[in-house]
Write a protein that holds these residues in place. Structure first.
Motif, short mmCIF file in Angstrom:
data_model
loop_
_atom_site.label_atom_id
_atom_site.label_comp_id
_atom_site.label_asym_id
_atom_site.label_seq_id
_atom_site.Cartn_x
_atom_site.Cartn_y
_atom_site.Cartn_z
N PRO A 185 -0.03 4.61 4.88
CA PRO A 185 -1.13 4.06 4.07
C PRO A 185 -2.25 3.47 4.94
O PRO A 185 -1.99 2.93 6.02
N ASP A 186 -3.46 3.59 4.46
CA ASP A 186 -4.67 3.11 5.11
C ASP A 186 -4.99 3.83 6.42
O ASP A 186 -5.72 3.32 7.26
N ASN A 203 -6.22 6.63 0.88
CA ASN A 203 -4.82 6.65 0.43
C ASN A 203 -4.53 7.72 -0.62
O ASN A 203 -3.67 7.57 -1.47
N GLU A 204 -5.27 8.83 -0.54
CA GLU A 204 -5.00 9.99 -1.38
C GLU A 204 -4.94 11.22 -0.47
O GLU A 204 -5.89 11.51 0.24
N ASN A 254 -6.96 13.84 3.81
CA ASN A 254 -6.48 12.49 3.55
C ASN A 254 -7.68 11.54 3.56
O ASN A 254 -8.42 11.48 4.54
N ALA A 300 0.83 -1.21 0.00
CA ALA A 300 0.00 0.00 0.00
C ALA A 300 0.86 1.26 0.00
O ALA A 300 1.95 1.27 0.56
N SER A 301 0.37 2.29 -0.65
CA SER A 301 1.07 3.58 -0.69
C SER A 301 0.03 4.69 -0.78
O SER A 301 -1.16 4.45 -0.93
N ILE A 302 0.52 5.92 -0.69
CA ILE A 302 -0.34 7.09 -0.73
C ILE A 302 -0.02 7.90 -1.98
O ILE A 302 1.13 8.09 -2.33
#
Length: 82
Positions: A38-39, A74-75, A71, A3-5
């Motif tokens: 992330p998350d 994840n954006e 936020n 996972a990433s942002i």
């Protein structure tokens, strides 16, 4: 896939800048410090201080800024006041 942002930074001076695969966002505002990964839960806030965006290859720092952020899913969106 890890996972990433996805980060969107908007300022009148630089326009829209998009950073992909961000792993950590560090906010050091005048009233609080915050670490977003992330998350992370949805957030809405104001920054008066510094923010760092880090991924596995590089990092980006914005110092002494006044900005608003959101936020969600994840954006991370940042609107810099100038």
């Amino acid at each position: 896939m890890e996972a990433s942002i996805k980060v969107k930074i908007f300022s009148l001076q630089s326009g829209l800048e998009i950073l992909e695969n961000v792993k950590v966002i560090r906010i050091k505002s005048k009233d609080y410090n915050l670490l977003i990964m992330p998350d992370y839960m949805p957030l809405l806030g104001e920054i008066q201080g510094n923010i760092d965006f880090e991924n596995s290859e590089n990092s980006k720092s914005l110092k002494n800024i006044n900005a608003y952020y959101m936020n969600t899913n994840n954006e991370f969106s940042l609107i810099v006041r100038e």
